[in-house]
Design an enzyme around this catalytic site. Sequence first.
Site, PDB file in Angstrom:
ATOM      1  N   SER A 137       5.957  -0.118  -5.502  1.00  0.00           N
ATOM      2  CA  SER A 137       5.500  -0.775  -4.281  1.00  0.00           C
ATOM      3  C   SER A 137       4.091  -1.278  -4.508  1.00  0.00           C
ATOM      4  CB  SER A 137       5.513   0.212  -3.113  1.00  0.00           C
ATOM      5  OG  SER A 137       4.872  -0.327  -1.976  1.00  0.00           O
ATOM      6  N   TYR A 150       3.090   8.333   1.191  1.00  0.00           N
ATOM      7  CA  TYR A 150       3.892   7.283   0.561  1.00  0.00           C
ATOM      8  C   TYR A 150       3.137   6.631  -0.602  1.00  0.00           C
ATOM      9  CZ  TYR A 150       6.705   3.048   0.059  1.00  0.00           C
ATOM     10  OH  TYR A 150       7.475   2.042  -0.444  1.00  0.00           O
TER      11      TYR A 150
END
Length: 257
Positions: A137, A150
């Site tokens: 990501s 995250y």
Amino acid sequence: MLKNQVIVITGASSGIGAETARLLSEQGAKVILAARSLDKLEAVGRTLKGPYEIIELDVGSDASVGHAFEQIWASNPRIDCLLNNAGYGRFERFVDTTVSEFEDMMNVNYLGIVRCTRAVLPRMLEQGGGQIVNVASMAGKLATAKSTAYSATKHAVLGFTNALRQEVRGTGIVISAVNPGPIDTPFFTLADPGGDYVKNVGWMMMKPQRVSKAIVKVIERRKAEVDLPWIAGFGTRLYQLVPRLADKLTYKFINKK
């Protein structure tokens, strides 16, 4: 180029996993769909044009990963590509996030990739080639508020990917990272149940088809890494050059959670 290649996709029951499976199947690959929900996998499988298998897999469990890949190896003499796509996120303030939530997210997003990679890499070394694609990501390069857990998992994924790439250099195995920004998928049902973040970044949110096409290109061209969209990739490069200045200049722009 991808015709008859055997490609395993984790997290294949929805989102970019399912969409990438469809694109790969159109190119003649044999796709092995892996996720926890067999019903959802069967629904995805019915949309594919070519051969496929479905495998029940929980990347957060050693036993599940071991059993799943025993089944995969029993019916396939080789795996040409492993697409580590399974993962989830939850956006909340650090003080509201429990240690167990950090552990769970790291177990799935990072250790899930480690488990699946360990299940295929020895055989890829024996067969003299293959590719492992890890969906990380942009959060692994540019962390933002309310994503401590995250972002940490995706930083771990990128560190693992970059280190492993060096280890297998010269073996015929390619280790790749795909680093997308926000994508319009069910990911945000859990990550952003209130919808505030989705509303704030809607202008730059990508459709899963765009990300899946980029993943297929990474596999076709055996590329090491791709960042998308381009503006997010530019932002991470700026941040790496002048991180503290970038913090001050971009705080309001990037902290939309």
